[in-house]
Design a protein around this motif. Structure first.
Motif, PDB file in Angstrom:
ATOM      1  N   UNK A   1       0.828  -1.201   0.000  1.00 52.15           N
ATOM      2  CA  UNK A   1       0.000   0.000   0.000  1.00 52.15           C
ATOM      3  C   UNK A   1       0.870   1.263   0.000  1.00 52.15           C
ATOM      4  N   UNK A   2       1.891   1.280   0.831  1.00 49.31           N
ATOM      5  CA  UNK A   2       2.764   2.458   0.905  1.00 49.31           C
ATOM      6  C   UNK A   2       3.622   2.598  -0.349  1.00 49.31           C
ATOM      7  N   UNK A   3       4.090   1.487  -0.904  1.00 49.50           N
ATOM      8  CA  UNK A   3       4.833   1.562  -2.167  1.00 49.50           C
ATOM      9  C   UNK A   3       3.935   2.123  -3.277  1.00 49.50           C
ATOM     10  N   UNK A   4       2.669   1.711  -3.288  1.00 47.58           N
ATOM     11  CA  UNK A   4       1.738   2.209  -4.297  1.00 47.58           C
ATOM     12  C   UNK A   4       1.494   3.704  -4.110  1.00 47.58           C
ATOM     13  N   UNK A   5       1.389   4.136  -2.876  1.00 44.57           N
ATOM     14  CA  UNK A   5       1.196   5.567  -2.594  1.00 44.57           C
ATOM     15  C   UNK A   5       2.366   6.356  -3.165  1.00 44.57           C
ATOM     16  N   UNK A   6       3.573   5.851  -2.947  1.00 41.63           N
ATOM     17  CA  UNK A   6       4.760   6.525  -3.482  1.00 41.63           C
ATOM     18  C   UNK A   6       4.711   6.557  -5.009  1.00 41.63           C
ATOM     19  N   UNK A   7       4.367   5.431  -5.605  1.00 39.62           N
ATOM     20  CA  UNK A   7       4.303   5.359  -7.073  1.00 39.62           C
ATOM     21  C   UNK A   7       3.265   6.331  -7.622  1.00 39.62           C
ATOM     22  N   UNK A   8       2.176   6.530  -6.914  1.00 42.28           N
ATOM     23  CA  UNK A   8       1.138   7.454  -7.357  1.00 42.28           C
ATOM     24  C   UNK A   8       1.578   8.913  -7.265  1.00 42.28           C
ATOM     25  N   UNK A   9       2.449   9.231  -6.309  1.00 37.86           N
ATOM     26  CA  UNK A   9       2.914  10.605  -6.146  1.00 37.86           C
ATOM     27  C   UNK A   9       3.980  10.998  -7.170  1.00 37.86           C
TER      28      UNK A   9
ATOM     29  N   UNK B   1       5.757   9.539   2.964  1.00 34.79           N
ATOM     30  CA  UNK B   1       5.551   8.193   2.420  1.00 34.79           C
ATOM     31  C   UNK B   1       6.757   7.312   2.682  1.00 34.79           C
ATOM     32  N   UNK B   2       7.949   7.862   2.507  1.00 30.36           N
ATOM     33  CA  UNK B   2       9.163   7.085   2.791  1.00 30.36           C
ATOM     34  C   UNK B   2       9.188   6.644   4.261  1.00 30.36           C
ATOM     35  N   UNK B   3       8.770   7.529   5.153  1.00 32.17           N
ATOM     36  CA  UNK B   3       8.698   7.165   6.573  1.00 32.17           C
ATOM     37  C   UNK B   3       7.658   6.074   6.803  1.00 32.17           C
ATOM     38  N   UNK B   4       6.514   6.180   6.123  1.00 34.18           N
ATOM     39  CA  UNK B   4       5.478   5.155   6.258  1.00 34.18           C
ATOM     40  C   UNK B   4       5.968   3.815   5.721  1.00 34.18           C
ATOM     41  N   UNK B   5       6.720   3.857   4.627  1.00 33.76           N
ATOM     42  CA  UNK B   5       7.287   2.615   4.077  1.00 33.76           C
ATOM     43  C   UNK B   5       8.220   1.978   5.095  1.00 33.76           C
ATOM     44  N   UNK B   6       9.051   2.800   5.722  1.00 33.79           N
ATOM     45  CA  UNK B   6       9.982   2.285   6.739  1.00 33.79           C
ATOM     46  C   UNK B   6       9.225   1.642   7.893  1.00 33.79           C
ATOM     47  N   UNK B   7       8.180   2.304   8.360  1.00 38.68           N
ATOM     48  CA  UNK B   7       7.374   1.756   9.468  1.00 38.68           C
ATOM     49  C   UNK B   7       6.687   0.461   9.035  1.00 38.68           C
ATOM     50  N   UNK B   8       6.101   0.453   7.832  1.00 34.26           N
ATOM     51  CA  UNK B   8       5.406  -0.736   7.346  1.00 34.26           C
ATOM     52  C   UNK B   8       6.371  -1.900   7.183  1.00 34.26           C
ATOM     53  N   UNK B   9       7.573  -1.629   6.664  1.00 44.91           N
ATOM     54  CA  UNK B   9       8.560  -2.708   6.520  1.00 44.91           C
ATOM     55  C   UNK B   9       8.985  -3.230   7.888  1.00 44.91           C
TER      56      UNK B   9
END
Length: 200
Positions: A45-53, A141-149
């Protein structure tokens, strides 16, 4: 009398089976398997958010830094590569596909880093509200990706322990046919461990 005895024996066998299953970790393994899938979904989900931005960010930068074509194209290509990897639950079971996915995401992170570094050369770009908003969203988003990972890594570690520890390893192997799940890795650990060189 015989029927009553048979019912009692069936009841005892069922009770013993329930007690045996509760100690074998069946439900815990099933729960952790679902937890790892949910944690993985949040990573995606977070990777997709980044890709959308990214398309918005690239278009904003294009107006200011048209001659930085190589950097802009590398971001677009990295995004295309990162979003081309088919993300399915089977990806977690295929170590080679999982590694390919990680490499594509790392390539996108690197390309984005170069794009954001471009902003330092363009004062008007840095001052643009749209760019600042997009940059802020990407940083978030990068921070959210880090948290999700991190959450995924923790759930995989918990799951893998259950798959390996006795007696739940017997349930995992023979009853559920579960194996350890792959976790995030870094392509070049030596390069990551090396402190960055800062030059002024």
């Amino acid at each position: 009398m015989v029927m009553s005895l048979m019912r009692s024996m069936v009841g005892v066998v069922l009770l013993a089976a329930v007690l045996a299953l509760s100690g074998c970790g069946y439900n815990d393994l099933q729960g952790l398997d679902e937890d790892t899938k949910a944690a993985w979904s949040e990573v995606i989900n977070q990777y997709q958010r980044r890709a959308d931005l990214i398309p918005n960010l690239v278009n904003t930068v294009k107006g200011y830094a048209a001659h930085e074509k190589d950097t802009l194209e590398s971001v677009v290509q990295a995004r295309a590569k990162a979003t081309s990897v088919q993300v399915t639950p089977e990806l977690l079971k295929d170590e080679a596909a999982f590694k390919k996915f990680q490499e594509a995401q790392q390539g996108l992170s690197s390309a984005l880093g170069r794009l954001l570094a471009l902003a330092e050369n363009y004062p008007n770009l840095k001052a643009d509200q749209g760019f600042r908003d997009l940059q802020s969203q990407l940083e978030g988003t990068e921070n959210r990706i880090t948290v999700a990972r991190k959450r995924y890594i923790d759930k995989v570690a918990e799951f893998n322990k259950m798959v390996r520890y006795f007696p739940t390893n017997l349930t995992a192997k023979f009853l559920l046919h579960l194996e350890e799940k792959a976790n995030f890795t870094v392509a070049d650990e030596k390069a990551v461990a090396k402190p960055p060189e800062v030059k002024f």
